[in-house]
Design a protein around this motif. Sequence first.
Motif, PDB file in Angstrom:
ATOM      1  N   LEU A  75       0.844  -1.194   0.000  1.00  0.00           N
ATOM      2  CA  LEU A  75       0.000   0.000   0.000  1.00  0.00           C
ATOM      3  C   LEU A  75       0.878   1.242   0.000  1.00  0.00           C
ATOM      4  CD1 LEU A  75      -3.106   0.707   0.288  1.00  0.00           C
ATOM      5  CD2 LEU A  75      -2.586   1.119   2.702  1.00  0.00           C
ATOM      6  N   THR A  76       0.596   2.156  -0.932  1.00  0.00           N
ATOM      7  CA  THR A  76       1.298   3.434  -0.984  1.00  0.00           C
ATOM      8  C   THR A  76       0.281   4.558  -0.868  1.00  0.00           C
ATOM      9  OG1 THR A  76       1.251   3.369  -3.413  1.00  0.00           O
ATOM     10  CG2 THR A  76       3.259   2.566  -2.332  1.00  0.00           C
ATOM     11  N   PRO A 155       5.769  -0.207  -9.252  1.00  0.00           N
ATOM     12  CA  PRO A 155       6.045  -1.647  -9.194  1.00  0.00           C
ATOM     13  C   PRO A 155       4.758  -2.420  -9.535  1.00  0.00           C
ATOM     14  CG  PRO A 155       6.983  -0.524  -7.294  1.00  0.00           C
ATOM     15  CD  PRO A 155       6.101   0.471  -8.001  1.00  0.00           C
ATOM     16  N   ASN A 156       4.849  -3.722  -9.685  1.00  0.00           N
ATOM     17  CA  ASN A 156       3.700  -4.507 -10.150  1.00  0.00           C
ATOM     18  C   ASN A 156       2.763  -4.947  -9.037  1.00  0.00           C
ATOM     19  OD1 ASN A 156       5.318  -6.415  -8.914  1.00  0.00           O
ATOM     20  ND2 ASN A 156       5.179  -7.894 -10.575  1.00  0.00           N
ATOM     21  N   ASN A 157       3.027  -4.544  -7.797  1.00  0.00           N
ATOM     22  CA  ASN A 157       2.232  -5.044  -6.662  1.00  0.00           C
ATOM     23  C   ASN A 157       1.685  -3.903  -5.797  1.00  0.00           C
ATOM     24  OD1 ASN A 157       4.698  -4.170  -5.648  1.00  0.00           O
ATOM     25  ND2 ASN A 157       4.761  -5.732  -4.060  1.00  0.00           N
ATOM     26  N   ILE A 158       1.300  -2.811  -6.427  1.00  0.00           N
ATOM     27  CA  ILE A 158       0.919  -1.599  -5.692  1.00  0.00           C
ATOM     28  C   ILE A 158      -0.595  -1.403  -5.636  1.00  0.00           C
ATOM     29  CG2 ILE A 158       1.058   0.944  -5.715  1.00  0.00           C
ATOM     30  CD1 ILE A 158       3.679  -0.449  -4.862  1.00  0.00           C
ATOM     31  N   VAL A 159      -1.064  -1.062  -4.445  1.00  0.00           N
ATOM     32  CA  VAL A 159      -2.390  -0.481  -4.246  1.00  0.00           C
ATOM     33  C   VAL A 159      -2.097   0.923  -3.727  1.00  0.00           C
ATOM     34  CG1 VAL A 159      -4.566  -0.592  -2.979  1.00  0.00           C
ATOM     35  CG2 VAL A 159      -3.488  -2.701  -3.770  1.00  0.00           C
ATOM     36  N   ASP A 160      -2.311   1.921  -4.579  1.00  0.00           N
ATOM     37  CA  ASP A 160      -1.993   3.316  -4.288  1.00  0.00           C
ATOM     38  C   ASP A 160      -3.254   3.964  -3.728  1.00  0.00           C
ATOM     39  OD1 ASP A 160      -0.084   5.333  -4.318  1.00  0.00           O
ATOM     40  OD2 ASP A 160      -0.452   5.902  -6.398  1.00  0.00           O
ATOM     41  N   ALA A 161      -3.237   4.367  -2.456  1.00  0.00           N
ATOM     42  CA  ALA A 161      -4.474   4.708  -1.754  1.00  0.00           C
ATOM     43  C   ALA A 161      -4.526   6.151  -1.272  1.00  0.00           C
ATOM     44  CB  ALA A 161      -4.638   3.767  -0.558  1.00  0.00           C
ATOM     45  N   TRP A 166      -5.793   5.117   4.475  1.00  0.00           N
ATOM     46  CA  TRP A 166      -4.803   5.045   5.547  1.00  0.00           C
ATOM     47  C   TRP A 166      -5.447   5.323   6.907  1.00  0.00           C
ATOM     48  CZ3 TRP A 166       0.176   3.382   5.165  1.00  0.00           C
ATOM     49  CH2 TRP A 166       0.641   3.142   3.861  1.00  0.00           C
ATOM     50  N   LYS A 167      -6.332   6.326   6.938  1.00  0.00           N
ATOM     51  CA  LYS A 167      -7.030   6.651   8.193  1.00  0.00           C
ATOM     52  C   LYS A 167      -7.893   5.471   8.640  1.00  0.00           C
ATOM     53  CE  LYS A 167      -7.241  11.635   7.415  1.00  0.00           C
ATOM     54  NZ  LYS A 167      -8.111  12.768   7.029  1.00  0.00           N
ATOM     55  N   ALA A 168      -8.640   4.878   7.702  1.00  0.00           N
ATOM     56  CA  ALA A 168      -9.534   3.766   8.033  1.00  0.00           C
ATOM     57  C   ALA A 168      -8.764   2.548   8.547  1.00  0.00           C
ATOM     58  CB  ALA A 168     -10.381   3.385   6.821  1.00  0.00           C
ATOM     59  N   LEU A 169      -7.531   2.386   8.077  1.00  0.00           N
ATOM     60  CA  LEU A 169      -6.703   1.269   8.538  1.00  0.00           C
ATOM     61  C   LEU A 169      -6.036   1.579   9.888  1.00  0.00           C
ATOM     62  CD1 LEU A 169      -5.053   0.060   5.201  1.00  0.00           C
ATOM     63  CD2 LEU A 169      -6.906  -1.040   6.486  1.00  0.00           C
ATOM     64  N   GLY A 170      -6.232   2.797  10.367  1.00  0.00           N
ATOM     65  CA  GLY A 170      -5.706   3.163  11.686  1.00  0.00           C
ATOM     66  C   GLY A 170      -4.193   3.313  11.738  1.00  0.00           C
ATOM     67  N   VAL A 171      -3.590   3.632  10.600  1.00  0.00           N
ATOM     68  CA  VAL A 171      -2.141   3.832  10.560  1.00  0.00           C
ATOM     69  C   VAL A 171      -1.850   5.281  10.966  1.00  0.00           C
ATOM     70  CG1 VAL A 171      -0.083   3.792   9.084  1.00  0.00           C
ATOM     71  CG2 VAL A 171      -1.913   2.124   8.713  1.00  0.00           C
ATOM     72  N   SER A 172      -0.941   5.473  11.904  1.00  0.00           N
ATOM     73  CA  SER A 172      -0.605   6.831  12.328  1.00  0.00           C
ATOM     74  C   SER A 172       0.056   7.582  11.165  1.00  0.00           C
ATOM     75  CB  SER A 172       0.312   6.820  13.557  1.00  0.00           C
ATOM     76  OG  SER A 172       1.530   6.171  13.253  1.00  0.00           O
ATOM     77  N   GLU A 173      -0.232   8.872  11.055  1.00  0.00           N
ATOM     78  CA  GLU A 173       0.229   9.663   9.907  1.00  0.00           C
ATOM     79  C   GLU A 173       1.741   9.604   9.709  1.00  0.00           C
ATOM     80  OE1 GLU A 173      -1.329  13.551   8.970  1.00  0.00           O
ATOM     81  OE2 GLU A 173      -3.173  13.101  10.081  1.00  0.00           O
ATOM     82  N   ASP A 174       2.493   9.499  10.790  1.00  0.00           N
ATOM     83  CA  ASP A 174       3.945   9.443  10.635  1.00  0.00           C
ATOM     84  C   ASP A 174       4.415   8.119  10.030  1.00  0.00           C
ATOM     85  OD1 ASP A 174       3.122   8.293  13.104  1.00  0.00           O
ATOM     86  OD2 ASP A 174       5.127   8.508  13.947  1.00  0.00           O
ATOM     87  N   ASN A 175       3.514   7.154   9.890  1.00  0.00           N
ATOM     88  CA  ASN A 175       3.840   5.871   9.255  1.00  0.00           C
ATOM     89  C   ASN A 175       3.179   5.699   7.888  1.00  0.00           C
ATOM     90  OD1 ASN A 175       5.584   4.709  11.222  1.00  0.00           O
ATOM     91  ND2 ASN A 175       3.807   4.412  12.528  1.00  0.00           N
ATOM     92  N   TRP A 176       2.511   6.736   7.387  1.00  0.00           N
ATOM     93  CA  TRP A 176       1.898   6.659   6.062  1.00  0.00           C
ATOM     94  C   TRP A 176       2.979   6.592   4.987  1.00  0.00           C
ATOM     95  CZ3 TRP A 176      -2.604  10.769   5.854  1.00  0.00           C
ATOM     96  CH2 TRP A 176      -3.605  10.392   6.753  1.00  0.00           C
ATOM     97  N   GLY A 178       3.977   3.449   3.131  1.00  0.00           N
ATOM     98  CA  GLY A 178       4.230   2.079   2.686  1.00  0.00           C
ATOM     99  C   GLY A 178       3.818   1.076   3.733  1.00  0.00           C
ATOM    100  N   LEU A 179       2.993   0.094   3.334  1.00  0.00           N
ATOM    101  CA  LEU A 179       2.495  -0.908   4.263  1.00  0.00           C
ATOM    102  C   LEU A 179       2.186  -2.194   3.511  1.00  0.00           C
ATOM    103  CD1 LEU A 179       1.355  -1.449   7.200  1.00  0.00           C
ATOM    104  CD2 LEU A 179      -0.864  -0.718   6.291  1.00  0.00           C
TER     105      LEU A 179
END
Length: 186
Positions: A75-76, A155-161, A166-176, A178-179
């Motif tokens: 995820l990017t 790259p061939n394996n990207i979901v660019d979001a 990112w918010k819905a996945l609960g990832v803190s902004e400082d970690n946005w 790549g996942l």
Amino acid sequence: MTCYFSKGSILVILLLAILLVSEAQQCRPSGRIRGRKPPPGQCNQEDDSDCCKAGKMYPTYTCSPPMSGNTKAYLTLNSFEAGGDGGGPSECDGKYHNDNTPVVALSTGWYNGGSRCLNNIRINGNGRSVVAMVVDECDSTEGCDADHDYQPPCPNNIVDASKAVWKALGVSEDNWGGLDITWSDA
């Protein structure tokens, strides 16, 4: 009846067949393009986007890894808004999308000529799940030009979001940015 194969040789033949099938399912680069230095101010580095480097060779792909019930991907972060690092309007509907809307672009192989346009996918990551709409292609075949905001091919394996994903996945902004995730058609 006489058997000409031992159990060991049958096992070896079986393992070789499995290896060949698994090798055939891999997605390999289809070519390479040489990076060009972007004209001053022409590469939008919002969301930590990369700019092409002069002379660097970038792989291109016409395929993506095979789909499964939970396809592994990376995820990017991308802005689908006018003036954002996503470049022009989305391929699927010719529109820009607000960063607070859960939308994605898929690598060329998964985008599949637009067959997933305006369909939803389910993204699993960070212990959570979110549904997002496919609105664009993350081009794995081209890049390093004005049409692609002077960014390298995806790259061939990207979901660019969008930020909403990112918010819905609960990832803190400082970690946005790549996942490792899994995704499937919703």
